[in-house]
Design an enzyme around this catalytic site. Sequence first.
Site, mmCIF file in Angstrom:
data_model
loop_
_atom_site.group_PDB
_atom_site.id
_atom_site.type_symbol
_atom_site.label_atom_id
_atom_site.label_comp_id
_atom_site.label_asym_id
_atom_site.label_seq_id
_atom_site.Cartn_x
_atom_site.Cartn_y
_atom_site.Cartn_z
ATOM 1 N N HIS A 159 0.736 -1.277 -0.125
ATOM 2 C CA HIS A 159 -0.078 -0.047 -0.001
ATOM 3 C C HIS A 159 0.781 1.149 0.137
ATOM 4 O O HIS A 159 2.078 1.187 0.789
ATOM 5 C CB HIS A 159 -0.925 -0.076 1.301
ATOM 6 C CG HIS A 159 -2.036 0.845 1.056
ATOM 7 N ND1 HIS A 159 -1.968 2.286 1.327
ATOM 8 C CD2 HIS A 159 -3.304 0.911 0.496
ATOM 9 C CE1 HIS A 159 -3.021 2.993 1.022
ATOM 10 N NE2 HIS A 159 -4.081 1.968 0.528
ATOM 11 N N ASP B 130 -8.124 -5.181 -0.245
ATOM 12 C CA ASP B 130 -8.386 -5.967 -1.241
ATOM 13 C C ASP B 130 -8.116 -7.359 -1.143
ATOM 14 O O ASP B 130 -8.548 -8.275 -1.805
ATOM 15 C CB ASP B 130 -7.942 -5.390 -2.481
ATOM 16 C CG ASP B 130 -8.527 -4.131 -2.998
ATOM 17 O OD1 ASP B 130 -9.758 -3.822 -2.692
ATOM 18 O OD2 ASP B 130 -7.801 -3.083 -3.661
#
Length: 427
Positions: free
Chosen positions: A306, A363
Site C-alpha cells: 500500500h 482488497d
Amino acid sequence: MSKTATLEFDGKKYEFPITVGTEDEIGIDIKKLRGEAGLITLDPGFKNTGSCESAITFLDGEKGILRYRGYAIEDLAEKADFLEVVYLLIFGELPNKEQLEKFTNDIKEQSHVDEEMKKILDGFPKSAHPMGVLSSLTSALIAFNPSSVDVSSEEDMYKAIVKILGKFPVLAAWTLRKKNSLPLNYGDEDLGYVENLHKMMFEKPNKTYSVDKAVINALDKLLILHADHEQNCSTSTVRMVGSSHAGLFASLSAGISALWGPLHGGANQAVIEMLENIKEDGGDTKKFMEKAKDKEDPFRLMGFGHRVYKNFDPRAKIIKKSADEVLGQLGIEDPVLDIAKGLEKQALEDDYFVKRKLYPNVDFYSGIIYRALGIPVDMFTVMFALGRLPGWIAQWREMRLKKEPIGRPRQIYTGENHREFKPLGNR
Ligand code: CMC
C-alpha cells in the site's frame, strides 16, 4: 517547533511557513516557492505531496490507524450502519434519529432513473466490463439532470447529493442485471439502503425476494470499510476534475474510471483471479511468492502493499475476520481462503516483503467475501465504487466549499530544445 522551514539554494535563503494538522502532521507550505526562488518541487506519483488540507479522513500508515471524522474505523464497522457513515463523511457529524430518517427518505425519493437511461444501457454489449458501463451511465445522468449545482447553496448541494446517492445503486444493479439478462427493476421503499441494493441486484422475476441477514450485514460492513481513504487515486481524480468546476456527476464518473485500475480498486478482482490461478496451478503458493519477488517477472502479489500503510491495513484486519465469520454463517467452504491465508503467512515471514513493508491490503480478503455473497468477480470493483461514493462526494463538497483553485501541477520539461521546422520534403 519552528514556524518556518528554510531552503537554501544558490547562496540564498528562503523561508516557508509550516502547516500543522490536528494529528501533528507537518507540511511545508511552498505556495510561494516558484515566485520567490524560481523553483518547483518534483514528486512523481505525489508520494510526498499534500494536495489539500482536509477534515474528513485521518490515516496513519505507520500505526495502522484509519478514522472517518475522528471515529475509528473499527467502531464504525462494528456499531454503525452504512447510511450513518455516509452522512458522517459528507456532513461531518453522526446523524441523530430525525436527521437519519430525513436523509434516508430523501434518498429513497431519488431512487429511480429516467426511463430513457435504459436505452443507453441497452447499447452496451453484454461483455462490457461493469466498471466501464457504470462510469458511462454516471456520466449519462448529467444529460437527464443538466442544471449545475449552485455550490453556494447548501440546499442545492444537498439535493444533488441525495440524488446521486439514490440513483447510483440503481445504475450499479442494472449493470449486473444487463449482464445476467434479467429485467431492469427498482427497489422497495420498505427496505434499507443496502438491502435495497441487494434486492435490485439479485431479485428474480419469478421468485419472492428474500435474503439472509448475514449477507446484508457483511455487505454493509464492506461498504463502510471502503467509504473513504483520503487522497487516494480516485478521490484525487474526483477533486481534480471538480476543481475545474465540472459538475458532481462528471467528477464522480472520472473517479470511477480511476478506481477501475488493477493497482487501485481493480485489485479486488485481480486478487481473486490470482488466487484461482494459484489453485488451478496446484496450489503451490511458494512458487508464486518467488514470481512476485523476481524483478524480471511482471507478476505482483495482488492485494499486497500500500502506498500509505507500512505496518498493516486496519481494513484488511477487519475483513479477514469478517471473511471467516461470513463463510461460517453461510456454511461455505472456499479453498481459496486457505490459499490466501497461506500466502499471507509466508509473506509476513519473507524478507522481501518484510523489508519493503508489504502487508495485505483491503482488497486481499474482500473478494472472498464478495464471492461468498454471490457477487460475480467483475462486479467486485463496482461494489468498491458503491462504498467509495460517499467519500468522493464528501471530498468534492469540501473542495468546492473551500473554494480550492483549479488543480494544475507543473513539470520539469525534458524534451527537445527549440528546433527549426523542416518541411515534409526535407525530412
Ligand atoms: N508484490 C510484489 N512486490 C511489490 C508489491 C507486490 N504486491 N507491491 C510493491 N512491491 C515492491 C515493488 O516492486 C518495489 O520494490 P523495489 O523497492 O525493489 O523496487 C517496492 O515494493 C515498493 O513498491 P512501489 O510500487 O514503489 O510502491 P507504491 O507505493 O508505488 O505502490 C501499490 C503501492 C499498492 C500500487 C503496490 O504495492 C501494488 O502494486 N500492489 C498490488 C496491487 C494492489 O493490491 N493494489 C490495491 C491497493 S489498496 C486498495 C486501493 O488503493 O484501491
